[in-house]
Design an enzyme around this catalytic site. Structure first.
Site, PDB file in Angstrom:
ATOM      1  N   ASP A   1       0.855  -1.189   0.000  1.00 30.41           N
ATOM      2  CA  ASP A   1       0.000   0.000   0.000  1.00 30.41           C
ATOM      3  C   ASP A   1       0.886   1.232   0.000  1.00 30.41           C
ATOM      4  O   ASP A   1       2.012   1.197   0.507  1.00 30.41           O
ATOM      5  CB  ASP A   1      -0.911   0.025   1.230  1.00 30.41           C
ATOM      6  CG  ASP A   1      -2.023  -1.013   1.176  1.00 30.41           C
ATOM      7  OD1 ASP A   1      -2.451  -1.369   0.070  1.00 30.41           O
ATOM      8  OD2 ASP A   1      -2.476  -1.448   2.247  1.00 30.41           O
TER       9      ASP A   1
ATOM     10  N   ASP B   1      -7.133  -1.279  -4.424  1.00 25.83           N
ATOM     11  CA  ASP B   1      -8.194  -0.800  -3.525  1.00 25.83           C
ATOM     12  C   ASP B   1      -9.035   0.270  -4.214  1.00 25.83           C
ATOM     13  O   ASP B   1     -10.261   0.293  -4.094  1.00 25.83           O
ATOM     14  CB  ASP B   1      -7.596  -0.225  -2.240  1.00 25.83           C
ATOM     15  CG  ASP B   1      -6.770  -1.228  -1.458  1.00 25.83           C
ATOM     16  OD1 ASP B   1      -7.064  -2.431  -1.540  1.00 25.83           O
ATOM     17  OD2 ASP B   1      -5.827  -0.795  -0.774  1.00 25.83           O
TER      18      ASP B   1
END
Length: 165
Positions: free
Chosen positions: A120, A139
């Site tokens: 991330d 995401d």
């Protein structure tokens, strides 16, 4: 364009953008390094997430992680792929939305299989108005797909209501 090829291309584009961005971040950032993109409003910070969305499930035991973060997502993604290929009545917006969801889901499952965690790196903080956890393109694809499905369902409901008048 053939519908199935269109589906495959959209899913592949979502996966490619996500995986290329993660390779770039891992190559150009030290772990936990923060780089400002737009002041303190939009930053990039390289982290590895052993859980799901916002780290949920990262403290589960290995068996539960296997079930809930690998097996279940693979089964669900497989079913959604089957559903969109077989359901010819889907409108274009819903089809694109499902492709975003599938592409993002596959990209994050791929990370869990290959790396044991998900890379991330995006973070948005608009003060008291809007703040995210650290996320990635996969995401973003899944979230965008869900928003598109919600938007499409409202459009379809409004269209159906208008047809009743």
């Amino acid at each position: 364009m053939n519908r199935t090829i269109f589906i495959i291309i959209l899913i592949a584009i979502n996966i490619a953008i996500d995986q290329i961005s993660k390779v770039w971040v891992r190559a150009n950032f030290d772990y936990a390094e923060i780089k400002s993109i737009i002041g303190d409003k939009f930053i990039m910070q390289y982290v590895e997430n052993k859980g799901a969305f916002l780290g949920m499930g990262s403290d589960m035991n290995d068996t539960l992680k296997l079930i809930f973060l690998l097996i279940l997502p693979v089964v669900v993604l497989g079913y959604v792929v089957y559903y969109i290929i077989k359901t010819k009545e889907l409108d274009r917006l819903s089809l694109i939305a499902f492709c975003c969801i599938i592409g993002g889901g596959i990209a994050n499952v791929f990370d869990r299989i290959v790396y044991g965690q998900v890379t991330d790196f995006f973070f948005i903080n608009l003060g008291g108005i809007f703040k995210t956890g650290i996320f990635n393109f996969a995401d973003l694809s899944v979230t965008t797909g869900m928003i598109m499905l919600l938007f499409g369902s409202f459009l379809n409901k409004k269209k159906a209501d208008n047809n009743l008048d």
